[in-house]
Motif scaffolding. Structure first.
Motif, short mmCIF file in Angstrom:
data_model
loop_
_atom_site.label_atom_id
_atom_site.label_comp_id
_atom_site.label_asym_id
_atom_site.label_seq_id
_atom_site.Cartn_x
_atom_site.Cartn_y
_atom_site.Cartn_z
N TRP A 83 0.82 -1.21 0.00
CA TRP A 83 0.00 0.00 0.00
C TRP A 83 0.86 1.26 0.00
O TRP A 83 0.53 2.26 -0.65
CB TRP A 83 -0.94 -0.01 1.20
N VAL A 84 1.97 1.21 0.74
CA VAL A 84 2.89 2.35 0.74
C VAL A 84 3.49 2.55 -0.65
O VAL A 84 3.56 3.67 -1.17
CB VAL A 84 4.01 2.15 1.78
N LEU A 85 3.91 1.45 -1.27
CA LEU A 85 4.47 1.51 -2.61
C LEU A 85 3.43 2.04 -3.61
O LEU A 85 3.75 2.85 -4.48
CB LEU A 85 4.95 0.12 -3.03
N LEU A 86 2.18 1.60 -3.48
CA LEU A 86 1.12 2.07 -4.36
C LEU A 86 0.89 3.56 -4.18
O LEU A 86 0.70 4.30 -5.16
CB LEU A 86 -0.18 1.30 -4.08
N PHE A 87 0.88 4.01 -2.93
CA PHE A 87 0.69 5.45 -2.67
C PHE A 87 1.74 6.27 -3.40
O PHE A 87 1.42 7.27 -4.06
CB PHE A 87 0.76 5.70 -1.16
N VAL A 88 3.00 5.85 -3.29
CA VAL A 88 4.09 6.60 -3.93
C VAL A 88 3.98 6.50 -5.45
O VAL A 88 4.09 7.50 -6.16
CB VAL A 88 5.45 6.08 -3.44
N ALA A 89 3.75 5.29 -5.96
CA ALA A 89 3.68 5.09 -7.41
C ALA A 89 2.53 5.87 -8.03
O ALA A 89 2.67 6.48 -9.09
CB ALA A 89 3.55 3.60 -7.73
N ASP A 90 1.37 5.86 -7.37
CA ASP A 90 0.22 6.60 -7.87
C ASP A 90 0.49 8.10 -7.87
O ASP A 90 0.13 8.81 -8.82
CB ASP A 90 -1.00 6.30 -7.00
N ASP A 91 1.15 8.59 -6.83
CA ASP A 91 1.41 10.03 -6.74
C ASP A 91 2.42 10.47 -7.80
O ASP A 91 2.28 11.57 -8.36
CB ASP A 91 1.90 10.38 -5.34
N LEU A 140 -1.13 2.73 -16.59
CA LEU A 140 -1.02 1.36 -17.07
C LEU A 140 0.18 0.64 -16.44
O LEU A 140 0.11 -0.56 -16.17
CB LEU A 140 -0.88 1.35 -18.60
N GLY A 141 1.26 1.39 -16.22
CA GLY A 141 2.45 0.78 -15.63
C GLY A 141 2.22 0.20 -14.26
O GLY A 141 2.89 -0.78 -13.87
N LEU A 142 1.28 0.75 -13.50
CA LEU A 142 1.02 0.23 -12.16
C LEU A 142 0.42 -1.17 -12.23
O LEU A 142 0.76 -2.05 -11.43
CB LEU A 142 0.09 1.16 -11.39
N ALA A 143 -0.46 -1.40 -13.21
CA ALA A 143 -1.02 -2.74 -13.39
C ALA A 143 0.07 -3.71 -13.84
O ALA A 143 0.12 -4.86 -13.40
CB ALA A 143 -2.17 -2.70 -14.40
N ALA A 144 0.95 -3.23 -14.72
CA ALA A 144 2.05 -4.08 -15.20
C ALA A 144 3.03 -4.42 -14.08
O ALA A 144 3.69 -5.46 -14.12
CB ALA A 144 2.77 -3.39 -16.35
N LEU A 145 3.11 -3.56 -13.07
CA LEU A 145 3.99 -3.82 -11.93
C LEU A 145 3.38 -4.80 -10.93
O LEU A 145 4.03 -5.15 -9.94
CB LEU A 145 4.33 -2.51 -11.22
N GLY A 146 2.13 -5.21 -11.15
CA GLY A 146 1.53 -6.22 -10.30
C GLY A 146 0.56 -5.72 -9.26
O GLY A 146 0.16 -6.47 -8.36
N PHE A 147 0.12 -4.44 -9.37
CA PHE A 147 -0.91 -3.95 -8.47
C PHE A 147 -2.28 -4.39 -8.99
O PHE A 147 -2.60 -4.14 -10.16
CB PHE A 147 -0.88 -2.41 -8.38
N PRO A 148 -3.10 -5.03 -8.16
CA PRO A 148 -4.44 -5.40 -8.61
C PRO A 148 -5.22 -4.16 -9.05
O PRO A 148 -5.11 -3.10 -8.42
CB PRO A 148 -5.07 -6.02 -7.35
N PRO A 149 -6.00 -4.25 -10.12
CA PRO A 149 -6.73 -3.08 -10.62
C PRO A 149 -7.58 -2.39 -9.57
O PRO A 149 -7.65 -1.16 -9.52
CB PRO A 149 -7.58 -3.66 -11.76
N TRP A 150 -8.24 -3.16 -8.68
CA TRP A 150 -9.10 -2.51 -7.68
C TRP A 150 -8.30 -1.63 -6.73
O TRP A 150 -8.79 -0.59 -6.27
CB TRP A 150 -9.90 -3.55 -6.89
N MET A 151 -7.03 -2.01 -6.48
CA MET A 151 -6.18 -1.18 -5.63
C MET A 151 -5.83 0.13 -6.32
O MET A 151 -5.82 1.20 -5.69
CB MET A 151 -4.90 -1.93 -5.27
N ILE A 152 -5.56 0.05 -7.61
CA ILE A 152 -5.23 1.27 -8.36
C ILE A 152 -6.41 2.23 -8.35
O ILE A 152 -6.26 3.43 -8.08
CB ILE A 152 -4.82 0.92 -9.81
#
Length: 275
Positions: A83-91, A140-152
Protein backbone atom coordinates in the motif's frame (compact mmCIF):
# COMPACT_ATOMS: atom_id res chain seq x y z
CA UNK A 1 -17.95 -0.01 -12.28
CA UNK A 2 -18.65 2.93 -9.95
CA UNK A 3 -15.54 4.94 -8.90
CA UNK A 4 -15.20 5.02 -5.13
CA UNK A 5 -14.94 8.82 -5.17
CA UNK A 6 -18.60 9.02 -6.26
CA UNK A 7 -19.62 7.91 -2.78
CA UNK A 8 -18.03 11.09 -1.44
CA UNK A 9 -20.11 13.38 -3.69
CA UNK A 10 -22.83 14.06 -1.05
CA UNK A 11 -20.11 15.14 1.38
CA UNK A 12 -18.52 17.32 -1.31
CA UNK A 13 -21.84 19.08 -1.96
CA UNK A 14 -22.45 19.60 1.75
CA UNK A 15 -18.97 21.11 2.15
CA UNK A 16 -19.59 23.44 -0.80
CA UNK A 17 -22.77 24.67 0.90
CA UNK A 18 -20.85 25.19 4.12
CA UNK A 19 -18.14 27.15 2.30
CA UNK A 20 -20.78 29.33 0.62
CA UNK A 21 -22.26 30.07 4.04
CA UNK A 22 -18.83 30.85 5.44
CA UNK A 23 -18.41 33.58 2.81
CA UNK A 24 -21.89 34.87 3.64
CA UNK A 25 -21.28 35.19 7.36
CA UNK A 26 -17.46 35.59 7.45
CA UNK A 27 -16.63 37.55 4.30
CA UNK A 28 -13.08 38.40 3.33
CA UNK A 29 -12.49 41.27 0.91
CA UNK A 30 -9.41 39.54 -0.53
CA UNK A 31 -11.24 36.31 -1.38
CA UNK A 32 -13.50 36.04 -4.42
CA UNK A 33 -15.89 33.49 -2.96
CA UNK A 34 -18.64 32.17 -5.24
CA UNK A 35 -20.55 33.39 -8.30
CA UNK A 36 -23.77 31.57 -9.15
CA UNK A 37 -23.18 31.07 -12.89
CA UNK A 38 -19.58 30.00 -12.36
CA UNK A 39 -20.58 27.49 -9.69
CA UNK A 40 -23.38 26.11 -11.88
CA UNK A 41 -20.86 25.61 -14.68
CA UNK A 42 -18.43 23.81 -12.37
CA UNK A 43 -21.17 21.49 -11.13
CA UNK A 44 -22.34 20.83 -14.70
CA UNK A 45 -18.81 19.97 -15.75
CA UNK A 46 -18.59 17.56 -12.81
CA UNK A 47 -21.84 15.81 -13.75
CA UNK A 48 -20.73 15.52 -17.38
CA UNK A 49 -17.35 14.12 -16.40
CA UNK A 50 -19.02 11.35 -14.40
CA UNK A 51 -21.53 10.50 -17.14
CA UNK A 52 -18.58 9.94 -19.47
CA UNK A 53 -16.15 8.68 -16.84
CA UNK A 54 -18.16 5.82 -15.35
CA UNK A 55 -18.43 3.78 -18.60
CA UNK A 56 -14.84 4.71 -19.43
CA UNK A 57 -13.81 3.06 -16.16
CA UNK A 58 -15.04 -0.24 -17.59
CA UNK A 59 -12.62 0.10 -20.52
CA UNK A 60 -9.85 1.08 -18.12
CA UNK A 61 -10.63 -1.89 -15.87
CA UNK A 62 -10.35 -4.31 -18.78
CA UNK A 63 -6.95 -2.91 -19.79
CA UNK A 64 -5.67 -2.88 -16.20
CA UNK A 65 -6.87 -6.45 -15.69
CA UNK A 66 -5.21 -7.62 -18.90
CA UNK A 67 -1.86 -6.15 -17.91
CA UNK A 68 -2.18 -7.48 -14.37
CA UNK A 69 -2.88 -11.01 -15.62
CA UNK A 70 0.05 -10.88 -18.03
CA UNK A 71 2.46 -9.44 -15.46
CA UNK A 72 4.88 -11.92 -13.85
CA UNK A 73 4.60 -9.86 -10.64
CA UNK A 74 1.62 -10.14 -8.30
CA UNK A 75 1.70 -7.82 -5.30
CA UNK A 76 -0.24 -8.96 -2.26
CA UNK A 77 -2.66 -6.31 -0.84
CA UNK A 78 -2.33 -8.01 2.58
CA UNK A 79 1.26 -6.69 2.82
CA UNK A 80 1.32 -3.18 4.29
CA UNK A 81 4.33 -2.12 2.26
CA UNK A 82 2.41 -2.79 -0.96
CA UNK A 83 0.00 0.00 0.00
CA UNK A 84 2.89 2.35 0.74
CA UNK A 85 4.47 1.51 -2.61
CA UNK A 86 1.12 2.07 -4.36
CA UNK A 87 0.69 5.45 -2.67
CA UNK A 88 4.09 6.60 -3.93
CA UNK A 89 3.68 5.09 -7.41
CA UNK A 90 0.22 6.60 -7.87
CA UNK A 91 1.41 10.03 -6.74
CA UNK A 92 4.37 9.95 -9.15
CA UNK A 93 2.04 8.84 -11.96
CA UNK A 94 -0.29 11.71 -11.11
CA UNK A 95 2.55 14.24 -11.14
CA UNK A 96 3.64 13.29 -14.67
CA UNK A 97 0.06 13.00 -15.91
CA UNK A 98 -0.61 16.49 -14.58
CA UNK A 99 2.62 18.03 -15.79
CA UNK A 100 2.34 16.70 -19.35
CA UNK A 101 -1.28 17.85 -19.51
CA UNK A 102 0.11 21.35 -19.06
CA UNK A 103 3.02 20.94 -21.47
CA UNK A 104 1.39 19.21 -24.48
CA UNK A 105 -1.37 21.21 -26.12
CA UNK A 106 -3.51 18.25 -27.19
CA UNK A 107 -3.52 17.05 -23.56
CA UNK A 108 -4.02 20.59 -22.27
CA UNK A 109 -7.20 20.83 -24.37
CA UNK A 110 -8.89 18.50 -21.88
CA UNK A 111 -7.23 19.73 -18.70
CA UNK A 112 -7.83 23.43 -19.47
CA UNK A 113 -11.41 22.84 -18.32
CA UNK A 114 -10.24 22.60 -14.73
CA UNK A 115 -8.40 25.94 -14.98
CA UNK A 116 -11.14 27.87 -16.77
CA UNK A 117 -12.80 29.33 -13.68
CA UNK A 118 -11.78 32.78 -12.47
CA UNK A 119 -12.91 31.72 -9.00
CA UNK A 120 -11.21 29.33 -6.61
CA UNK A 121 -13.48 27.46 -4.25
CA UNK A 122 -14.55 23.89 -3.49
CA UNK A 123 -16.88 23.82 -6.50
CA UNK A 124 -13.85 24.41 -8.75
CA UNK A 125 -12.60 20.95 -7.78
CA UNK A 126 -15.63 19.46 -9.56
CA UNK A 127 -14.93 21.32 -12.83
CA UNK A 128 -13.45 18.33 -14.62
CA UNK A 129 -12.64 17.29 -18.17
CA UNK A 130 -15.07 15.37 -20.35
CA UNK A 131 -12.17 13.55 -22.04
CA UNK A 132 -10.69 11.23 -19.37
CA UNK A 133 -9.12 8.97 -22.00
CA UNK A 134 -5.80 10.84 -22.00
CA UNK A 135 -5.10 9.85 -18.38
CA UNK A 136 -5.02 6.11 -19.06
CA UNK A 137 -1.37 5.69 -20.22
CA UNK A 138 0.02 7.18 -17.02
CA UNK A 139 -1.42 4.41 -14.82
CA UNK A 140 -1.02 1.36 -17.07
CA UNK A 141 2.45 0.78 -15.63
CA UNK A 142 1.02 0.23 -12.16
CA UNK A 143 -1.02 -2.74 -13.39
CA UNK A 144 2.05 -4.08 -15.20
CA UNK A 145 3.99 -3.82 -11.93
CA UNK A 146 1.53 -6.22 -10.30
CA UNK A 147 -0.91 -3.95 -8.47
CA UNK A 148 -4.44 -5.40 -8.61
CA UNK A 149 -6.73 -3.08 -10.62
CA UNK A 150 -9.10 -2.51 -7.68
CA UNK A 151 -6.18 -1.18 -5.63
CA UNK A 152 -5.23 1.27 -8.36
CA UNK A 153 -8.80 2.56 -8.64
CA UNK A 154 -9.08 2.90 -4.88
CA UNK A 155 -5.84 4.87 -4.59
CA UNK A 156 -6.90 7.14 -7.48
CA UNK A 157 -10.13 7.87 -5.59
CA UNK A 158 -8.20 8.62 -2.40
CA UNK A 159 -6.00 11.07 -4.32
CA UNK A 160 -8.98 12.80 -5.94
CA UNK A 161 -10.80 13.07 -2.61
CA UNK A 162 -7.72 14.63 -1.00
CA UNK A 163 -7.38 17.12 -3.84
CA UNK A 164 -10.98 18.29 -3.42
CA UNK A 165 -9.97 19.98 -0.17
CA UNK A 166 -7.11 21.87 -1.85
CA UNK A 167 -9.54 24.12 -3.74
CA UNK A 168 -10.22 26.78 -1.16
CA UNK A 169 -9.14 30.27 -0.13
CA UNK A 170 -10.57 29.76 3.33
CA UNK A 171 -7.42 28.00 4.56
CA UNK A 172 -4.18 29.98 4.72
CA UNK A 173 -0.84 28.26 5.17
CA UNK A 174 -0.57 25.12 7.27
CA UNK A 175 2.34 24.27 9.63
CA UNK A 176 5.68 24.30 7.83
CA UNK A 177 6.37 20.50 7.86
CA UNK A 178 2.98 19.91 6.22
CA UNK A 179 3.62 22.63 3.63
CA UNK A 180 7.01 21.11 2.84
CA UNK A 181 5.85 17.53 2.21
CA UNK A 182 2.20 17.76 1.22
CA UNK A 183 0.17 19.58 -1.38
CA UNK A 184 -1.89 22.22 0.43
CA UNK A 185 -4.46 24.88 -0.49
CA UNK A 186 -1.63 27.44 -0.59
CA UNK A 187 0.38 25.36 -3.10
CA UNK A 188 -2.71 24.63 -5.19
CA UNK A 189 -3.76 28.28 -5.32
CA UNK A 190 -0.44 28.88 -7.03
CA UNK A 191 -1.19 26.10 -9.50
CA UNK A 192 -4.46 27.78 -10.50
CA UNK A 193 -2.84 31.19 -10.89
CA UNK A 194 -2.47 32.97 -14.22
CA UNK A 195 0.26 35.26 -12.84
CA UNK A 196 3.55 34.78 -14.71
CA UNK A 197 5.46 33.38 -11.69
CA UNK A 198 2.70 30.82 -11.10
CA UNK A 199 2.22 29.42 -14.61
CA UNK A 200 2.79 25.66 -14.86
CA UNK A 201 3.87 25.15 -11.27
CA UNK A 202 2.93 22.82 -8.38
CA UNK A 203 1.62 19.75 -10.21
CA UNK A 204 1.58 17.43 -7.20
CA UNK A 205 -1.41 15.34 -6.15
CA UNK A 206 -1.09 14.50 -2.46
CA UNK A 207 2.64 15.19 -2.09
CA UNK A 208 4.45 18.37 -3.15
CA UNK A 209 7.90 16.77 -2.91
CA UNK A 210 7.87 15.79 -6.60
CA UNK A 211 7.63 19.46 -7.56
CA UNK A 212 10.55 20.24 -5.31
CA UNK A 213 12.51 17.35 -6.80
CA UNK A 214 11.72 18.08 -10.47
CA UNK A 215 12.01 21.87 -10.29
CA UNK A 216 8.37 22.86 -10.72
CA UNK A 217 7.68 24.19 -7.22
CA UNK A 218 6.66 27.79 -6.54
CA UNK A 219 5.57 29.08 -3.11
CA UNK A 220 2.58 31.38 -2.77
CA UNK A 221 3.66 35.00 -2.71
CA UNK A 222 1.84 37.69 -4.66
CA UNK A 223 -1.95 37.67 -4.78
CA UNK A 224 -3.17 34.90 -7.08
CA UNK A 225 -5.16 35.82 -10.19
CA UNK A 226 -7.25 32.76 -11.07
CA UNK A 227 -8.19 31.50 -14.52
CA UNK A 228 -6.40 31.40 -17.85
CA UNK A 229 -3.97 33.84 -19.38
CA UNK A 230 -6.78 34.51 -21.89
CA UNK A 231 -10.09 33.76 -20.25
CA UNK A 232 -12.88 32.24 -22.32
CA UNK A 233 -15.73 34.45 -21.02
CA UNK A 234 -18.44 31.79 -21.16
CA UNK A 235 -20.45 29.73 -18.72
CA UNK A 236 -21.68 27.32 -21.40
CA UNK A 237 -20.50 23.84 -20.29
CA UNK A 238 -20.21 22.54 -23.86
CA UNK A 239 -17.98 25.46 -24.85
CA UNK A 240 -15.94 25.10 -21.67
CA UNK A 241 -15.39 21.42 -22.48
CA UNK A 242 -14.49 21.87 -26.15
CA UNK A 243 -13.13 25.38 -26.75
CA UNK A 244 -9.46 24.39 -26.85
CA UNK A 245 -10.09 21.41 -29.14
CA UNK A 246 -11.88 23.82 -31.50
CA UNK A 247 -8.93 26.22 -31.33
CA UNK A 248 -6.49 23.40 -32.13
CA UNK A 249 -8.62 22.36 -35.11
CA UNK A 250 -8.60 25.92 -36.46
CA UNK A 251 -4.82 26.15 -36.10
CA UNK A 252 -4.20 22.75 -37.69
CA UNK A 253 -6.46 23.56 -40.65
CA UNK A 254 -4.68 26.86 -41.24
CA UNK A 255 -1.17 25.37 -40.90
CA UNK A 256 0.97 25.32 -44.03
CA UNK A 257 3.15 22.29 -43.22
CA UNK A 258 3.00 19.00 -41.32
CA UNK A 259 5.72 20.27 -38.98
CA UNK A 260 3.49 23.18 -38.01
CA UNK A 261 0.48 20.89 -37.60
CA UNK A 262 2.51 18.69 -35.27
CA UNK A 263 3.59 21.78 -33.35
CA UNK A 264 0.01 22.89 -32.83
CA UNK A 265 -0.91 19.42 -31.60
CA UNK A 266 2.07 18.38 -29.52
CA UNK A 267 3.89 21.62 -28.72
CA UNK A 268 3.30 23.59 -25.55
CA UNK A 269 0.05 25.56 -25.30
CA UNK A 270 0.57 28.83 -27.14
CA UNK A 271 3.16 27.35 -29.54
CA UNK A 272 3.55 29.27 -32.77
CA UNK A 273 5.81 28.67 -35.79
CA UNK A 274 9.04 30.64 -35.77
CA UNK A 275 8.72 33.88 -37.73
Amino acid sequence: MIPAVLFAVPAFLLLIVMEVLSFRFLPDDEERGYEARDTATSLSMGVGSQIIGVPWKLVTAVLFAGLYVLSPIKLDPHDWWVWVLLFVADDVAYYWFHRLHHEVRLLWAGHVVHHSSQYFNLSTALRQSWTPMTALPFWLGLAALGFPPWMIFLQQSVSLAYQFFLHTERIDRLPRPIEWFFNTPSHHRVHHGSNDPYLDRNYGGILIVWDRLFGSFEPEGERVSYGLTTNIQTFNPLKVATHEYAAIWRDVRAATSWRHRAGYLFGRPGWQPAA
